[in-house]
Design an enzyme around this catalytic site. Structure first.
Site, PDB file in Angstrom:
ATOM      1  N   ALA A  46       0.775  -1.232   0.049  1.00  0.00           N
ATOM      2  CA  ALA A  46      -0.056  -0.024   0.217  1.00  0.00           C
ATOM      3  C   ALA A  46       0.995   1.342   0.020  1.00  0.00           C
ATOM      4  CB  ALA A  46      -1.050  -0.073   1.101  1.00  0.00           C
ATOM      5  N   HIS A  49       5.634   4.440  -3.745  1.00  0.00           N
ATOM      6  CA  HIS A  49       6.909   4.704  -3.568  1.00  0.00           C
ATOM      7  C   HIS A  49       7.363   5.853  -4.507  1.00  0.00           C
ATOM      8  CE1 HIS A  49       7.599   0.858  -1.949  1.00  0.00           C
ATOM      9  NE2 HIS A  49       7.066   0.217  -2.671  1.00  0.00           N
ATOM     10  N   VAL A 172     -12.128 -13.195 -19.746  1.00  0.00           N
ATOM     11  CA  VAL A 172     -12.004 -13.327 -21.273  1.00  0.00           C
ATOM     12  C   VAL A 172     -11.408 -14.881 -21.393  1.00  0.00           C
ATOM     13  CG1 VAL A 172     -10.443 -12.737 -22.763  1.00  0.00           C
ATOM     14  CG2 VAL A 172     -11.394 -11.099 -21.583  1.00  0.00           C
ATOM     15  N   ILE A 335       3.401  -6.424 -14.390  1.00  0.00           N
ATOM     16  CA  ILE A 335       3.471  -4.993 -13.473  1.00  0.00           C
ATOM     17  C   ILE A 335       3.579  -5.440 -12.045  1.00  0.00           C
ATOM     18  CG2 ILE A 335       2.081  -2.915 -12.958  1.00  0.00           C
ATOM     19  CD1 ILE A 335       2.822  -3.202 -15.857  1.00  0.00           C
ATOM     20  N   SER A 341       2.286   2.288  -7.610  1.00  0.00           N
ATOM     21  CA  SER A 341       2.635   3.784  -7.670  1.00  0.00           C
ATOM     22  C   SER A 341       2.805   4.246  -9.111  1.00  0.00           C
ATOM     23  CB  SER A 341       4.223   3.641  -7.144  1.00  0.00           C
ATOM     24  OG  SER A 341       4.470   3.131  -6.101  1.00  0.00           O
ATOM     25  N   CYS A 401     -16.211  -1.525  15.669  1.00  0.00           N
ATOM     26  CA  CYS A 401     -14.640  -1.074  15.722  1.00  0.00           C
ATOM     27  C   CYS A 401     -14.232  -0.159  15.004  1.00  0.00           C
ATOM     28  CB  CYS A 401     -14.007  -2.432  15.162  1.00  0.00           C
ATOM     29  SG  CYS A 401     -14.277  -3.960  16.027  1.00  0.00           S
ATOM     30  N   CYS A 441     -20.134  -7.045  13.087  1.00  0.00           N
ATOM     31  CA  CYS A 441     -21.151  -6.490  11.924  1.00  0.00           C
ATOM     32  C   CYS A 441     -21.343  -7.305  10.657  1.00  0.00           C
ATOM     33  CB  CYS A 441     -20.016  -5.279  11.422  1.00  0.00           C
ATOM     34  SG  CYS A 441     -18.706  -5.440  10.711  1.00  0.00           S
TER      35      CYS A 441
END
Ligand SMILES: Cc1cc2nc3c(=O)[nH]c(=O)nc-3n(C[C@H](O)[C@H](O)[C@H](O)COP(=O)(O)OP(=O)(O)OC[C@H]3O[C@@H](n4cnc5c(N)ncnc54)[C@H](O)[C@@H]3O)c2cc1C
Length: 480
Positions: A46, A49, A172, A335, A341, A401, A441
């Site tokens: 996450a 960069h 596909v 990739i 990024s 939470c 939840c």
């Protein structure tokens, strides 16, 4: 006949859809899963960069730096959770400091701003929980953290608002060459198109081979993580790396935009592109390596482990360009990191490649480039009170939470890409992301989804197709 079909809706397909939605084109995105960002895009570090480490002169370096620049604007315009917290690469010896100096030089060549080597004292001042044996660090103030799935979702939603069609659960399976383009066979029927963008992530080689001679092979490489409770969320303020090794950037410790601490990834071949199981070996490696940088991390606060697979090709760069022997078929393949990024820059390049191969790009006069999401937990008490008064659904808390209300889940269900599973609702609103991981939840979210889709609760999956939570509506006592 569509102008462009994009295969795959991870961050790369999403960014391409967003970019192309600026032009007067008919564009369709085909995604095999029941949500966007279901592949590597939902299971990574996450991090946006800054671009100090891809080899100077490579496509990766160029697209990383440009993509990180574009990400800042996108996050602001499209209300994507992000934080420019900066990063540090630690050295524990004079020998490792030499590596930092090389990274500094490489980063300067790539055009990354504000890079600096810090002394031991400066490191500890910025990050008091570091191992006291730290010798020096490379400081990268422009590194950002982001919500990766919300990044892809926001781009796709904006593309859809601007006229792009998204087909979920649409894999596909075959591609035929026809006059002026391609006929694509999918699990939902056929679609004809003038151009194809292959953004199928770990399956980009398989999709390529449907239209052209084999040219590259993707080998999945697993990265495993710990996600720690918010009680550990302040353990570090920066993304903390150690010196890179032959496997790349190595194990990092970072805050997340949701207030948790993420620690990982491991590395190693995995038997299949879909195998995202975690292993004792991988997680032990992550724990032991991370403790070298920050010895006090409390791994007992772990709330979830997960893994994502890197799309390795053996070539240390992205594979972007027209496929040999298949006109108008463009690969956005291989990739691997820093793909999250680089994605918006990959999308710009894709548009350029389409134009170079004959597609006429006319800008739309009206392009909707904003998005706003209500996030109750971000509001001040006064703002909350006002909101709840105007719409009481925001006052009914579903996830205790993370403090997520019924109103927020309802908003997601009314959005351009409504969630089809409990986890898809989690990715949109945060319900189930907290300490109890949906223990309280999930049933309420499931009920809301079933009501929205006018179906029984047994028809709502936890996440991907077939991952049902309830298997029968039999009531206690045997009556149905
Ligand atoms: C462990 C790990 C850590 C990482 N950390 C970072 C980081 O911190 N920063 C960073 O910049 N990058 C990072 N990356 C890299 C980044 O996550 C990837 O580069 C990026 O997510 C790739 O996006 P994608 O769209 O190409 O692939 P994906 O997200 O995998 O999307 C491909 C999509 O194509 C779909 N698809 C496949 N086959 C078909 C088909 N036949 N028909 C229709 N759809 C199909 C899939 O379902 C999937 O949704 C990391 C990667 C990993 C694995």
């Amino acid at each position: 006949m569509r102008d462009v079909v994009i295969v795959g809706c991870g961050i790369v397909g999403a960014a391409a859809a967003y970019e192309l939605s600026k032009y007067k084109l008919s564009v369709t995105v085909l995604e095999k899963e029941n949500d966007v960002a279901a592949g590597a895009t939902k299971a990574n570090s996450a991090i946006i960069h800054a671009g100090y480490d891809p080899q100077a002169g490579s496509l990766m370096a160029k697209l990383n730096v440009r993509g990180a620049e574009l990400a800042k604007e996108l996050c602001k315009n499209l209300d994507i959770p992000h934080n420019q917290c900066g990063a540090m690469v630690l050295a524990f010896s004079p020998k490792e400091k030499v590596v930092l100096e090389e990274l500094l030089q490489n980063g300067n060549t790539n055009g990354v701003p504000e890079l600096k080597i810090l002394s031991k004292e400066q490191c500890l001042e910025l990050e008091p929980n570091l191992n006291l044996n730290v010798f020096a660090a490379l400081h990268i103030p422009t590194t950002m953290i982001v919500s990766p799935w919300e990044y892809a979702l926001a781009l796709t939603e904006t593309a859809v608002r601007n006229g792009v069609k998204l087909e979920l659960e649409c894999e596909v399976t075959a591609i035929d060459k026809i006059d002026g383009g391609y006929r694509i066979h999918t699990t939902q029927g056929e679609i004809c198109t003038r151009y194809i963008l292959n953004a199928a992530g770990l399956a980009a080689d398989t999709v390529h081979n449907l239209a052209a001679e084999k040219a590259f092979e993707i080998t999945p490489d697993r990265g495993e993580y710990y996600l720690l409770d918010k009680s550990e969320g302040m353990r570090v303020g920066h993304v903390v790396f150690q010196c890179p090794n032959e496997h790349g950037k190595g194990v990092l410790i970072a805050p997340t935009v949701h207030g948790n601490l993420i620690v990982g990834p491991s590395n190693g071949r995995t038997p299949s592109i879909d195998d995202v199981s975690t292993t004792t070996q991988g997680l032990t490696y992550v724990m032991e390596t991370a403790r070298k940088a920050v010895p006090t991390i409390d791994f007992r606060a772990n709330i979830r482990n997960f893994a994502g697979n890197r799309a390795k090709t053996g070539c240390n760069d992205f594979i972007i360009g027209q496929a040999h022997g298949a006109d108008r078929f463009i690969n956005l393949a291989g990739i691997q990191s820093p793909g999250l990024s680089a994605a918006p820059a990959i999308a710009e390049m894709a548009a350029e490649l389409l134009e170079n191969s004959g597609l006429v790009l006319h800008r739309k006069t009206c392009f909707h480039n904003e998005r706003k999401v209500v996030r109750l937990h971000k509001l001040t008490p006064d703002e909350k009170a006002k909101l709840v008064k105007s719409d009481p659904a925001y006052g009914r808390i579903i996830c205790r939470c993370e403090v997520v209300s019924e109103g927020e889940i309802r908003d997601a269900l009314n959005s351009p890409i409504p969630p089809r599973s409990v986890d898809a609702a989690k990715r949109r609103c945060g319900a189930g992301m907290g300490r109890c991981q949906g223990g309280f939840c999930s049933p309420l979210v499931l009920e809301m989804l079933a009501k929205h889709y006018n179906c029984g609760p047994t028809e709502i999956p936890q996440d991907g197709a077939g991952t049902y939570i309830l298997t029968s509506e039999t009531k206690i006592g045997g009556a149905v």
